[in-house]
Design an enzyme around this catalytic site. Structure first.
Site, PDB file in Angstrom:
ATOM      1  N   SER A  28       4.016  -1.535   4.100  1.00 30.95           N
ATOM      2  CA  SER A  28       4.143  -2.928   4.548  1.00 30.95           C
ATOM      3  C   SER A  28       4.350  -3.845   3.348  1.00 30.95           C
ATOM      4  O   SER A  28       3.719  -3.660   2.322  1.00 30.95           O
ATOM      5  CB  SER A  28       2.882  -3.378   5.290  1.00 30.95           C
ATOM      6  OG  SER A  28       2.432  -2.390   6.151  1.00 30.95           O
ATOM      7  N   SER A  86       0.795   6.482   2.618  1.00 33.85           N
ATOM      8  CA  SER A  86       1.475   7.452   3.478  1.00 33.85           C
ATOM      9  C   SER A  86       2.758   7.972   2.835  1.00 33.85           C
ATOM     10  O   SER A  86       3.443   7.258   2.108  1.00 33.85           O
ATOM     11  CB  SER A  86       1.819   6.810   4.827  1.00 33.85           C
ATOM     12  OG  SER A  86       0.653   6.459   5.505  1.00 33.85           O
ATOM     13  N   GLU A  90     -10.936  -1.729   5.323  1.00 37.89           N
ATOM     14  CA  GLU A  90      -9.902  -1.972   6.318  1.00 37.89           C
ATOM     15  C   GLU A  90     -10.477  -1.863   7.732  1.00 37.89           C
ATOM     16  O   GLU A  90     -10.254  -2.716   8.573  1.00 37.89           O
ATOM     17  CB  GLU A  90      -8.779  -0.963   6.129  1.00 37.89           C
ATOM     18  CG  GLU A  90      -7.688  -1.106   7.170  1.00 37.89           C
ATOM     19  CD  GLU A  90      -6.527  -0.161   6.925  1.00 37.89           C
ATOM     20  OE1 GLU A  90      -6.777   0.990   6.563  1.00 37.89           O
ATOM     21  OE2 GLU A  90      -5.387  -0.588   7.095  1.00 37.89           O
ATOM     22  N   GLN A 116       0.825  -1.213   0.000  1.00 39.87           N
ATOM     23  CA  GLN A 116       0.000   0.000   0.000  1.00 39.87           C
ATOM     24  C   GLN A 116       0.856   1.258   0.000  1.00 39.87           C
ATOM     25  O   GLN A 116       1.574   1.505   0.967  1.00 39.87           O
ATOM     26  CB  GLN A 116      -0.906  -0.009   1.237  1.00 39.87           C
ATOM     27  CG  GLN A 116      -1.948   1.094   1.206  1.00 39.87           C
ATOM     28  CD  GLN A 116      -2.758   1.124   2.482  1.00 39.87           C
ATOM     29  OE1 GLN A 116      -2.227   1.414   3.549  1.00 39.87           O
ATOM     30  NE2 GLN A 116      -4.030   0.827   2.379  1.00 39.87           N
ATOM     31  N   GLY A 117       0.780   2.028  -1.061  1.00 40.59           N
ATOM     32  CA  GLY A 117       1.543   3.275  -1.156  1.00 40.59           C
ATOM     33  C   GLY A 117       0.661   4.482  -0.903  1.00 40.59           C
ATOM     34  O   GLY A 117       0.329   5.226  -1.819  1.00 40.59           O
TER      35      GLY A 117
END
Lengths: 308, 384
Positions: free
Chosen positions: B163, B131, B246, B128-129
């Site tokens: 992550s 932040s 999520e 996941q890009g």
């Protein structure tokens, strides 16, 4: 799995809310605080007629024949309205003490530690008392103006009623927690400081959000305990509901600022009642010990994942 | 209000339980936390077993390759797999719970056909890009920019807290495609191939001592226009779809795991004599009650979603707030049970104590969650 109130349950809740809104609004509450009768006998009978006390009594015995799930929903509404009187004890006395089911009798119980009994002077009977009638007691000044207290030598045996009593009291606490949240949110949206409603400030927002989280977790715990009637779940529901009500009232007082510290604001009445209820039927210490015992019993023998 | 399960749900549980009993003993042991390639292989292998048995993407829609299970069946699945000690979703987390559902909901037919089956089979991993160093809680202030050049975007910037970036094949990437638009309106959602020229991954060591996350640097990376999911500059709305998934379901299995941890704490405390301390004993009793209530809150939220027939809503913020704090309290209590032994880095529960510190930060800090609760549930005014 349909862990949501049914239409009938929602209708029952709405009916009790409407009854209490019409009969026990702010004027009646403040009149009682200012020296009026604490227990309104006429309202007590109206509640009896509406089935509030006979809710869980079998139909064959003249009751409504519903269960604890419905019980917690209507008690939540009574807690929201801050209705005074030995509601839980009279409900538990339905079918045991004559007149309790119909609301013609006011029945209290020795559900507090230290020989304190609430509403003794208002009561016709004490649930679990050794003899008939109401025992003598020494009046003491109560922290809650709407929960008069007496000290009694032998307040009676309430153990058989403890689980149901603790759960219905937890439902009252949840109602109070949700009500103080409403009061806080309304005040935060209206009261302006520094040129904007105080509810726009994160410091205030976060107090309110914390109140909601505690109240929602407690509410779910109370509903689940009413469905399962599991002793541990009832104990946990009591712990969480006491915390939601007491901390909710304190945070509501804080949101109200200086006004919250006055006699005129209702929030102190919620806080003081929440303190009383937190001591009724089962204390936090007793609930935690019960849960600890259940945890240990369920944990079984040492396993491979444990620490050495 | 009812907590009993239908016959169909009970049958589903029984079949799942029987399958787990058969497949789990044959599973290879979990690799060490630092062995990223090993962890990827392990998680992919587990995903493949789920796929072959028909449990992959259980809650995904049927036309996206899932089984279209009800929220309650998904809840049973998470409960039973955790109870049986099955592997966690692991490196497949983002693909299965974030990027996959987003593509299923917002992607074109071609995009769904390209990206969804490999997620379900465990063949491709996603990261996941979102932040950035300057855009964490204030996600909409992200600055990684994408400029159109022919049939591609040219992407330059950096991402952080990514992550599984080291082993991921794809990254769900948020980029700014219109620097002049209001900040929520100039963002787009891209599928970035992690092996594209210009992508550099640098592991990030956390306070737990492990490299759970990475920084990702993007230097003029070409991403085909066809890799954009949703309309250009509509990425914020697309992302909100992802985040609601999520917050709705991410921690269900963990609540079950925390209750098992409490049982281990009780056994340990009895063995080492600390159970005799009434303060500690009562603390564990209260936590046991709290995690029981959190499990009920999960069931409440799932049945509410089932009734409304929709995507999990802001109720997930209430759950996450309560859960992330309770989890930290749990591991503080664990340290009390262990005493000074909790200072031994590889002591039972000490790594969990360290990692629990991320729970009030990751996936929206507690402060952001409180803003969401206050503004969207309680209706308090927006402000500072």
């Amino acid at each position: 799995m349909h862990f949501q109130p049914t239409e009938d349950q929602e209708a029952l809740r709405a009916g009790v809310r409407a009854l209490l809104a019409g009969r026990y609004g702010r004027e009646e509450l403040r009149a009682a605080v200012d020296g009026g009768p604490v227990v309104d006998r006429a309202l007590w009978r109206e509640l009896g007629t509406a089935g509030f006390f006979a809710l869980r009594l079998p139909e064959s015995a003249g009751g409504v024949g519903l269960g604890l799930a419905e019980g917690v929903l209507v008690f939540e509404e009574a807690g929201r309205a801050l209705l005074p009187g030995p509601l839980v004890a009279t409900h538990l006395a339905a079918g045991v003490v004559p007149g309790a089911a119909e609301g013609t009798a006011v029945v209290t119980a020795g559900d507090l530690d230290g020989g304190l009994v609430a509403y003794l002077a208002e009561a016709d009977a004490v649930l679990g008392a050794a003899g008939p009638g109401v025992p003598a007691g020494e009046p003491v000044r109560s922290v809650d103006p709407l929960t008069p207290l007496h000290r009694v030598a032998a307040p009676g045996e309430v153990a058989p009623y403890r689980t149901a009593g603790a759960l219905l009291t937890a439902a009252l606490q949840v109602g109070s927690a949700l009500r103080t949240l409403e009061l806080a949110v309304r005040h935060a949206g209206e009261r302006e400081q520094f040129g904007q409603p105080i509810g726009a400030f994160q410091a205030v927002k976060h107090l309110c959000a914390g109140m909601l989280v505690r109240a929602e977790v407690a509410r779910t715990a109370v509903y689940a305990a009413a469905v399962t009637e599991d002793a541990g779940e009832v104990a946990a529901a009591g712990l969480l509901a006491d915390e939601a009500a007491v901390l909710g009232a304190r945070d509501c007082l804080q949101v109200h600022g200086g006004m919250g510290f006055t006699w005129e604001a209702d929030v102190h009445l919620h806080l003081k009642r929440a303190w009383v209820r937190a001591r009724q039927w089962r204390t936090a210490e007793q609930a935690e010990e019960l849960l600890a015992a259940e945890l240990l019993a369920g944990a079984g023998p040492p396993g491979p994942g444990d620490a050495p | 209000m009812d907590l009993t399960y239908t016959e169909e749900e009970q049958d589903f549980r029984a079949a799942l339980r029987a399958w787990l009993a058969k497949v789990l003993p044959a599973l290879p042991p979990a690799p060490s936390p630092d062995d990223w390639p090993g962890r990827r292989a392990h998680d992919a292998g587990w995903q493949r077993r789920l796929y072959d048995a028909g449990y992959a993407g259980l809650h995904w829609p049927v036309d996206a390759g899932g089984r279209g299970a009800t929220p309650t069946q998904h809840l049973i699945f998470l409960e039973e797999t955790e109870r049986a000690g099955a592997p966690y979703v692991g490196a497949n987390f983002v693909g299965l719970l974030h990027a996959g559902p987003t593509i299923a909901a917002e992607g074109s037919a071609e995009q769904r056909a390209r990206w969804l089956p490999p997620v379900l089979r465990g063949d491709e991993m996603w990261c996941q890009g979102f932040s950035e160093p300057g855009a964490g809680s204030d996600l909409a202030s992200l600055r990684t920019r994408a400029v159109r050049d022919g049939d591609a975007y040219v992407v330059t910037g950096s991402k952080i807290w990514t992550s599984h970036a080291e082993v991921a094949d794809w990254c769900e990437l948020l980029v700014r495609t219109d620097p002049d638009a209001p900040r929520h309106r100039g963002i787009s959602w891209l599928a970035l191939p992690m092996d594209a020229p210009g992508v550099t991954v640098r592991p990030l060591r956390t306070l737990a001592g492990s490299a759970e996350f990475a920084e990702v640097f993007l230097d003029e990376v070409r991403v085909p226009l066809s890799h954009r999911v949703g309309a250009e500059n509509d990425g914020w709305r697309v992302t909100m779809v992802t985040l609601s998934f999520e917050r709705g379901t991410a921690f269900v299995g963990e609540v079950v795991a925390c209750r098992r941890t409490l049982e281990g704490l009780a056994r340990t405390a009895r063995a080492n004599g600390r159970w005799d301390d009434p303060v500690l004993r009562r603390r564990l009793g209260r936590l046991y009650g709290e995690f029981g209530a959190l499990w009920r809150l999960t069931q409440w939220n799932v049945s509410a979603a089932e009734r409304s027939g929709g995507v999990p809503g802001v109720g997930g913020s209430v759950f996450k707030l309560a859960y992330s704090h309770a989890r930290q309290e749990l591991y503080e209590a664990a340290a009390e049970v262990l005493g000074a032994d909790s200072l031994v880095l590889d002591a039972r529960w000490t790594p969990d104590r360290l990692s629990s510190l991320s729970y009030t930060i990751a996936a929206g800090t507690s402060q952001i969650q409180r803003n969401i609760v206050a503004e969207r549930i309680l209706g308090l005014p927006k402000g500072r």
